[in-house]
Design an enzyme around this catalytic site. Sequence first.
Site: not given
Ligand code: LLP
Length: 422
Positions: A279, A348-349
Amino acid sequence: MISPFHYRADELHCEELSLSSIAEEVGTPCYVYSQSAIEAAVTAYQAALQGLRYRICYSVKANSSLGILRVLVARGLGADIVSLGELRRWQAAGGDPRKVVFSGVGKTREEIDAALMADIFLFNVESEEELAVIAEVARTRGVRARVALRVNPDVDPQTHPYISTGLKQNKFGISMPTARRLFESAAKHPSLEILGIDCHIGSQLTKTSPFTDAVARLVAMVLDLERAGIRLRTLDLGGGLGIDYGKGDAVPPSPGEYGLAIKEALAPLAHLDMEILCEPGRSIVGPAGVLLTRVLYRKASEAKHFLIVDAAMNDLMRPALYNSYHPMQAVRDPARTAITTDVVGPICETGDFLARERNLPVLDAGELLCVGAAGAYGSSMSSNYNTRPRGAEVLVHGDKHAVIRRRETLEQLMANEQVAEL
Ligand code: LLP
C-alpha cells in the site's frame, strides 16, 4: 530517470513546462505534478515486486485528487482507502472497487455497508469489535465479507512518532495473540471469508529492517495458521517506504532495495503461492509534486530574516505538524547570493512556517519559490483555515498540462453555511 523538476536556462521546469508559465496561468499557491514521475515510481515498484504474485494498492490518502488517481487507475493499480469518501473518489476516477482494500481503525457501519455493496476486495480489520460489526452487516445483506486481519507486529519503524503505527502502544492493528484467536473464530463464521493478514508499521521509513522484521512476524503467524488448517491467501505489507526530502540525512531505500528485502523475508511462504499486497502512498506521489508559492513580502527583525509567501500551513501542513523538511528552490536564477531565512505563510500562528533557518537565494516580492517533494500529504491534508481557498492543482506530462483541480472560490467555502436568528 532524471528529475522531472530541473532547470533550463535558469528556469525551473516540470518536464517540458516552465513553472513560471504555470503559475502565470493558474495563480499561486498551486500544486504541480509530473505524470512521468508518478509513472516511473509505479514502474519501479512493479519491477521490484517481479517474481511475486502481487497487487499494488496505492494509498489514496497520500494524494486523493482525481487527476492523480486517474494516472494510477490507468496503470492498473488497486487502492488502499480509509473512508467511503476515498472509495467514491477512486470510483469517480474510474477505479475498480474490486481492487480496493479498506483500512482504518474507525470504519462506520454505513461505510462498511457501502463498501460491501461496492464489492471491494477486502477489509483490513483493526479490532475484534470491528470484525463483529463487519460480520453483522454482511449477514444483514446476505453476503460474505472478505477480510484480512491487520496485526500489530510491535516493531519500531524508527520514524516520527506521529506516523509510527506498528508499536504495541499505537492504536492500530490487533495484537498477535488476539489475532491468532480471531483467525480461528472468523474462519468458522458463515458471513466472513478470511483472506489474509495485513500490517502497516509506519510511514517515511528509511531502512528496510523494520519491514523485514514485521514480515518475519507475519510469516511466522501464516505458517502457524497453516499448521492449524487455516490457509491464508493474501499478505499485505502496508505502505511506508520513505522518500528523500533533501535534508542530507540517510537516503531511504529504493523500491528495488525494498523489493529484494521483502522477497527474501517472504521466502518461507513460497509453497503457499500467496498474493502479496502493498500500500505505498508517499513513495509513489511524493517526489512527483511541488508546491509553487509567490513571495509577498520580506521582513527582517533584529533576530531573523523572514520571507512571507502566499502558501501557508493550510496548503502544506507537514512542516507545522511534524516539523518536516521540504527542499526549496528559486524558480528563476538559482545562482545568486543566499541568506538564512524563515519561510512563513500569512496564517496567524507562529507554527505557520514552511521552512526555518533555511539558506535560500535572496528573493524579491513577487518572485516564485518552489517547495519540493510535496506530492504526498500536501494537497490531501490541506484545509481552509483562516478561510483560505485551497489552491489549484496542475498535472504535467511532457509539454502538455491540465488543471486537475481549480482554485476554490470563497462562495464554495461558505456554501453550506447560513446565519440563524435564534
Ligand atoms: N497503509 C496504511 C494502512 C496507512 O495508514 C498508510 C499511511 C499507508 C498505507 C501509506 O503509507 P506511505 O507509503 O504513504 O508511507 N501525514 C503523514 C503520513 C501519514 C501516513 C498515514 N498512513 C505525513 O505527511 O508524513
